[in-house]
Design a protein around this motif. Structure first.
Motif, PDB file in Angstrom:
ATOM      1  N   GLY A   1       0.801  -1.217   0.000  1.00  0.00           N
ATOM      2  CA  GLY A   1       0.000   0.000   0.000  1.00  0.00           C
ATOM      3  C   GLY A   1       0.834   1.267   0.000  1.00  0.00           C
ATOM      4  N   LEU A   2       0.135   2.402   0.081  1.00  0.00           N
ATOM      5  CA  LEU A   2       0.779   3.711  -0.076  1.00  0.00           C
ATOM      6  C   LEU A   2       1.740   4.028   1.070  1.00  0.00           C
ATOM      7  CD1 LEU A   2       1.056   6.381  -1.593  1.00  0.00           C
ATOM      8  CD2 LEU A   2      -0.964   7.198  -0.361  1.00  0.00           C
ATOM      9  N   ARG A   3       1.301   3.843   2.300  1.00  0.00           N
ATOM     10  CA  ARG A   3       2.152   4.224   3.440  1.00  0.00           C
ATOM     11  C   ARG A   3       3.490   3.473   3.446  1.00  0.00           C
ATOM     12  NH1 ARG A   3       0.465   4.278   9.890  1.00  0.00           N
ATOM     13  NH2 ARG A   3       2.577   4.631  10.698  1.00  0.00           N
ATOM     14  N   PRO A   4       3.519   2.139   3.338  1.00  0.00           N
ATOM     15  CA  PRO A   4       4.812   1.447   3.301  1.00  0.00           C
ATOM     16  C   PRO A   4       5.680   1.876   2.117  1.00  0.00           C
ATOM     17  CG  PRO A   4       3.049  -0.103   3.766  1.00  0.00           C
ATOM     18  CD  PRO A   4       2.398   1.179   3.355  1.00  0.00           C
TER      19      PRO A   4
ATOM     20  N   TRP B   1      -5.201   8.488   9.289  1.00  0.00           N
ATOM     21  CA  TRP B   1      -4.847   8.280   7.876  1.00  0.00           C
ATOM     22  C   TRP B   1      -5.082   6.838   7.430  1.00  0.00           C
ATOM     23  CZ3 TRP B   1      -3.663  10.569   3.381  1.00  0.00           C
ATOM     24  CH2 TRP B   1      -3.118   9.769   2.398  1.00  0.00           C
ATOM     25  N   ASP B   2      -4.634   5.867   8.227  1.00  0.00           N
ATOM     26  CA  ASP B   2      -4.729   4.460   7.813  1.00  0.00           C
ATOM     27  C   ASP B   2      -6.171   4.054   7.566  1.00  0.00           C
ATOM     28  OD1 ASP B   2      -2.022   3.966   7.812  1.00  0.00           O
ATOM     29  OD2 ASP B   2      -1.979   3.408   9.925  1.00  0.00           O
ATOM     30  N   GLN B   3      -7.091   4.617   8.342  1.00  0.00           N
ATOM     31  CA  GLN B   3      -8.504   4.263   8.177  1.00  0.00           C
ATOM     32  C   GLN B   3      -9.072   4.813   6.876  1.00  0.00           C
ATOM     33  OE1 GLN B   3     -10.989   5.779  11.287  1.00  0.00           O
ATOM     34  NE2 GLN B   3     -12.882   4.993  10.397  1.00  0.00           N
ATOM     35  N   LEU B   4      -8.738   6.083   6.559  1.00  0.00           N
ATOM     36  CA  LEU B   4      -9.292   6.705   5.359  1.00  0.00           C
ATOM     37  C   LEU B   4      -8.393   6.522   4.137  1.00  0.00           C
ATOM     38  CD1 LEU B   4     -10.661  10.020   6.899  1.00  0.00           C
ATOM     39  CD2 LEU B   4     -11.943   8.005   6.220  1.00  0.00           C
ATOM     40  N   GLY B   5      -7.081   6.456   4.355  1.00  0.00           N
ATOM     41  CA  GLY B   5      -6.165   6.289   3.227  1.00  0.00           C
ATOM     42  C   GLY B   5      -6.358   4.975   2.507  1.00  0.00           C
ATOM     43  N   ALA B   6      -6.858   3.963   3.240  1.00  0.00           N
ATOM     44  CA  ALA B   6      -7.109   2.654   2.621  1.00  0.00           C
ATOM     45  C   ALA B   6      -8.214   2.723   1.576  1.00  0.00           C
ATOM     46  CB  ALA B   6      -7.464   1.636   3.696  1.00  0.00           C
ATOM     47  N   LYS B   7      -9.028   3.778   1.617  1.00  0.00           N
ATOM     48  CA  LYS B   7     -10.118   3.909   0.658  1.00  0.00           C
ATOM     49  C   LYS B   7      -9.643   4.404  -0.706  1.00  0.00           C
ATOM     50  CE  LYS B   7     -13.629   4.785   4.185  1.00  0.00           C
ATOM     51  NZ  LYS B   7     -14.688   5.709   4.669  1.00  0.00           N
TER      52      LYS B   7
ATOM     53  N   GLN C   1      10.531  16.422   5.011  1.00  0.00           N
ATOM     54  CA  GLN C   1       9.464  15.802   5.812  1.00  0.00           C
ATOM     55  C   GLN C   1       8.239  15.571   4.950  1.00  0.00           C
ATOM     56  OE1 GLN C   1       8.795  17.199   9.883  1.00  0.00           O
ATOM     57  NE2 GLN C   1       6.600  17.313   9.423  1.00  0.00           N
ATOM     58  N   VAL C   2       7.726  14.340   4.990  1.00  0.00           N
ATOM     59  CA  VAL C   2       6.507  13.972   4.266  1.00  0.00           C
ATOM     60  C   VAL C   2       5.408  13.731   5.298  1.00  0.00           C
ATOM     61  CG1 VAL C   2       5.436  12.351   2.665  1.00  0.00           C
ATOM     62  CG2 VAL C   2       7.869  12.908   2.436  1.00  0.00           C
ATOM     63  N   ASP C   3       4.294  14.446   5.166  1.00  0.00           N
ATOM     64  CA  ASP C   3       3.172  14.319   6.104  1.00  0.00           C
ATOM     65  C   ASP C   3       1.954  13.748   5.388  1.00  0.00           C
ATOM     66  OD1 ASP C   3       4.034  15.690   8.703  1.00  0.00           O
ATOM     67  OD2 ASP C   3       4.583  17.195   7.214  1.00  0.00           O
ATOM     68  N   LEU C   4       1.336  12.755   6.012  1.00  0.00           N
ATOM     69  CA  LEU C   4       0.055  12.221   5.556  1.00  0.00           C
ATOM     70  C   LEU C   4      -0.974  12.525   6.634  1.00  0.00           C
ATOM     71  CD1 LEU C   4       1.084   8.661   4.262  1.00  0.00           C
ATOM     72  CD2 LEU C   4       0.839  10.756   2.940  1.00  0.00           C
ATOM     73  N   ASP C   5      -2.034  13.210   6.269  1.00  0.00           N
ATOM     74  CA  ASP C   5      -3.045  13.580   7.256  1.00  0.00           C
ATOM     75  C   ASP C   5      -4.400  13.702   6.574  1.00  0.00           C
ATOM     76  OD1 ASP C   5      -4.119  14.178   9.707  1.00  0.00           O
ATOM     77  OD2 ASP C   5      -2.786  15.875  10.107  1.00  0.00           O
ATOM     78  N   ASN C   6      -5.432  13.983   7.341  1.00  0.00           N
ATOM     79  CA  ASN C   6      -6.766  14.144   6.758  1.00  0.00           C
ATOM     80  C   ASN C   6      -7.629  14.961   7.705  1.00  0.00           C
ATOM     81  OD1 ASN C   6      -6.612  11.228   8.118  1.00  0.00           O
ATOM     82  ND2 ASN C   6      -8.689  12.050   8.420  1.00  0.00           N
ATOM     83  N   ASP C   7      -8.690  15.546   7.127  1.00  0.00           N
ATOM     84  CA  ASP C   7      -9.724  16.195   7.907  1.00  0.00           C
ATOM     85  C   ASP C   7     -11.068  15.672   7.419  1.00  0.00           C
ATOM     86  OD1 ASP C   7     -10.234  17.534   5.497  1.00  0.00           O
ATOM     87  OD2 ASP C   7      -9.015  19.267   6.083  1.00  0.00           O
ATOM     88  N   SER C   8     -12.138  16.366   7.746  1.00  0.00           N
ATOM     89  CA  SER C   8     -13.468  15.868   7.371  1.00  0.00           C
ATOM     90  C   SER C   8     -13.755  16.013   5.887  1.00  0.00           C
ATOM     91  CB  SER C   8     -14.542  16.616   8.174  1.00  0.00           C
ATOM     92  OG  SER C   8     -14.450  18.014   7.940  1.00  0.00           O
ATOM     93  N   HIS C   9     -12.919  16.759   5.155  1.00  0.00           N
ATOM     94  CA  HIS C   9     -13.196  17.022   3.744  1.00  0.00           C
ATOM     95  C   HIS C   9     -12.207  16.348   2.789  1.00  0.00           C
ATOM     96  CE1 HIS C   9     -16.036  19.978   5.164  1.00  0.00           C
ATOM     97  NE2 HIS C   9     -15.082  20.645   5.782  1.00  0.00           N
ATOM     98  N   SER C  10     -10.962  16.137   3.224  1.00  0.00           N
ATOM     99  CA  SER C  10      -9.956  15.671   2.272  1.00  0.00           C
ATOM    100  C   SER C  10      -8.836  14.923   2.976  1.00  0.00           C
ATOM    101  CB  SER C  10      -9.367  16.863   1.508  1.00  0.00           C
ATOM    102  OG  SER C  10      -8.706  17.753   2.412  1.00  0.00           O
ATOM    103  N   LEU C  11      -8.113  14.137   2.164  1.00  0.00           N
ATOM    104  CA  LEU C  11      -6.852  13.552   2.581  1.00  0.00           C
ATOM    105  C   LEU C  11      -5.745  14.456   2.064  1.00  0.00           C
ATOM    106  CD1 LEU C  11      -7.460   9.799   1.680  1.00  0.00           C
ATOM    107  CD2 LEU C  11      -7.794  10.911   3.868  1.00  0.00           C
ATOM    108  N   SER C  12      -4.767  14.750   2.898  1.00  0.00           N
ATOM    109  CA  SER C  12      -3.714  15.680   2.486  1.00  0.00           C
ATOM    110  C   SER C  12      -2.348  15.025   2.583  1.00  0.00           C
ATOM    111  CB  SER C  12      -3.741  16.953   3.333  1.00  0.00           C
ATOM    112  OG  SER C  12      -3.460  16.665   4.683  1.00  0.00           O
ATOM    113  N   THR C  13      -1.499  15.350   1.623  1.00  0.00           N
ATOM    114  CA  THR C  13      -0.111  14.912   1.595  1.00  0.00           C
ATOM    115  C   THR C  13       0.754  16.148   1.437  1.00  0.00           C
ATOM    116  OG1 THR C  13      -0.780  12.856   0.505  1.00  0.00           O
ATOM    117  CG2 THR C  13       1.545  13.419   0.449  1.00  0.00           C
ATOM    118  N   LYS C  14       1.743  16.285   2.309  1.00  0.00           N
ATOM    119  CA  LYS C  14       2.588  17.483   2.281  1.00  0.00           C
ATOM    120  C   LYS C  14       4.051  17.072   2.288  1.00  0.00           C
ATOM    121  CE  LYS C  14       1.378  20.840   4.970  1.00  0.00           C
ATOM    122  NZ  LYS C  14       1.177  21.640   6.205  1.00  0.00           N
ATOM    123  N   VAL C  15       4.823  17.669   1.390  1.00  0.00           N
ATOM    124  CA  VAL C  15       6.272  17.441   1.339  1.00  0.00           C
ATOM    125  C   VAL C  15       6.953  18.776   1.607  1.00  0.00           C
ATOM    126  CG1 VAL C  15       8.209  16.649  -0.057  1.00  0.00           C
ATOM    127  CG2 VAL C  15       5.959  15.584  -0.347  1.00  0.00           C
ATOM    128  N   THR C  16       7.730  18.838   2.702  1.00  0.00           N
ATOM    129  CA  THR C  16       8.385  20.078   3.123  1.00  0.00           C
ATOM    130  C   THR C  16       9.884  19.856   3.199  1.00  0.00           C
ATOM    131  OG1 THR C  16       6.435  20.595   4.462  1.00  0.00           O
ATOM    132  CG2 THR C  16       8.423  21.888   4.871  1.00  0.00           C
TER     133      THR C  16
END
Length: 349
Positions: free
Chosen positions: A199-202, A227-233, A263-278
């Protein structure tokens, strides 16, 4: 959320119009009051017209046509009520609405065909860029070192000294070993095994590890609690696009920004899944940052930094991609994928 509320309101208005038309038909069969039939038909036409305004663009022409037909029936009922044939001229109003809706439908169909052609062309351009990239990698790296192996072995075969032969074989083994490692990296870039199997995270964890190991840059993946709960979708295709966008952002940082940390961040809120590379690298000049924020059609190839390809992938996900950078303070690439419809299908404009 506003878009979803409008879509639901359009569905409700369409259902109300259909129900009112069915009631009108039932009253007509039962020879009910023409006044009631007229009111019901007028209300149905208004409901369908409201649904056309609130519904997605593809449905608007057909809803407007049904609205026009409802108004035509309403005018016919009015003529029967007052027995004044001159009122037949009122049919011109709903007929005009029908003709206008048909014209809009035709124009919308032509626009969709044009966008489909642009989408296909963009995909072909992306494929061609990928081919050029891999051809350049294979020519500049693999082919050159294989040529060096050939030269070393040819020189050794022409020598009678055992020491020279052994030295040439050792050198050839080192060159072949380098190419095995290089080809493994190329294969991983083409399609990471972890992405398909785990999957994506590994896959992103493996990308961060390889970046740290190969370039000595501290690269870390941080994952939000949900993330793992919603990212799997995310569908497999969507995961591949998210991975490629992150990979491109990390590669750009390594090649152009000279960072000490990514730094790579995977996160989410009630509207979207977000990926950030800083990254904490050099950042972009104001002119380069302005070019990246410009619409895709004006950026060409994204300044040679792969931003055009990232935007194409974001567009396929119906996602929002932003690139923010300050000279001397690093760059942040953010991708927001809407939860609505996630994992169902990729968006195609």
């Amino acid at each position: 959320m506003i878009h979803l509320s409008r879509a639901r309101a359009g569905t409700v208005a369409e259902a109300a119009g259909s129900f009112l038309l069915l009631i009108t038909l039932a009253f007509e069969v039962a020879h009910h009051s023409l006044t009631v039939e007229f009111a019901l038909c007028l209300a149905a036409g208004t409901s369908f017209l409201a649904a056309a305004v609130l519904s997605p663009e593809a449905r608007r022409p057909w809803l407007a046509v049904i609205s026009g037909i409802s108004y035509v029936i309403a005018v016919a009922l009015l003529v029967r009520m007052v027995e004044a044939p001159l009122l037949n001229g009122l049919h011109l109003v709903p007929l005009t609405l029908i003709a206008f809706a048909a014209a809009i439908g035709r124009r919308s169909a032509l626009r969709h065909r044009s966008l489909d052609r642009e989408w296909i062309q963009a995909r072909r351009d992306g494929e061609e860029r990928e081919r050029r990239h891999w051809a350049r990698e294979l020519h500049d790296d693999t082919l050159q070192e294989l040529g060096a192996v050939q030269i070393v072995l040819t020189s050794a075969s022409a020598s009678d000294r055992p020491g020279a032969m052994k030295e040439a074989i050792d050198q050839a083994r080192r060159l072949v070993g380098n190419q095995i490692t290089s080809l493994r990296h190329l294969i991983a870039e083409l399609r990471p095994v972890a992405l398909d199997q785990l999957g994506l995270r590994p896959a992103l964890e493996a990308l961060c590890r390889s970046t740290s190991d190969n370039f000595g840059i501290d690269t870390e993946l941080r994952v939000g609690t949900r993330w793992d709960q919603l990212g799997a979708k995310l569908s497999p295709e969507a995961q591949a696009h998210v991975y490629r966008i992150v990979q491109e952002a990390v590669t750009n940082a390594v090649k152009h920004a000279r960072p000490t940390r990514i730094q790579v961040d995977l996160d989410n809120d009630s509207h979207s899944l977000s990926t950030k590379v800083t990254d904490d690298g050099d950042g972009l000049t104001p002119a380069a940052a302005a070019a990246l924020r410009a619409p895709p059609r004006t950026t060409g190839s994204g300044g040679g930094m792969g931003v055009a390809a990232m935007r194409e992938r974001a567009d396929l996900l119906d996602a929002h991609l932003t690139v923010r950078s300050t000279p001397g303070e690093g760059t942040t690439v953010t991708l927001k994928v809407p939860i609505r419809g996630i994992g169902v299908r990729l968006h195609r404009r």
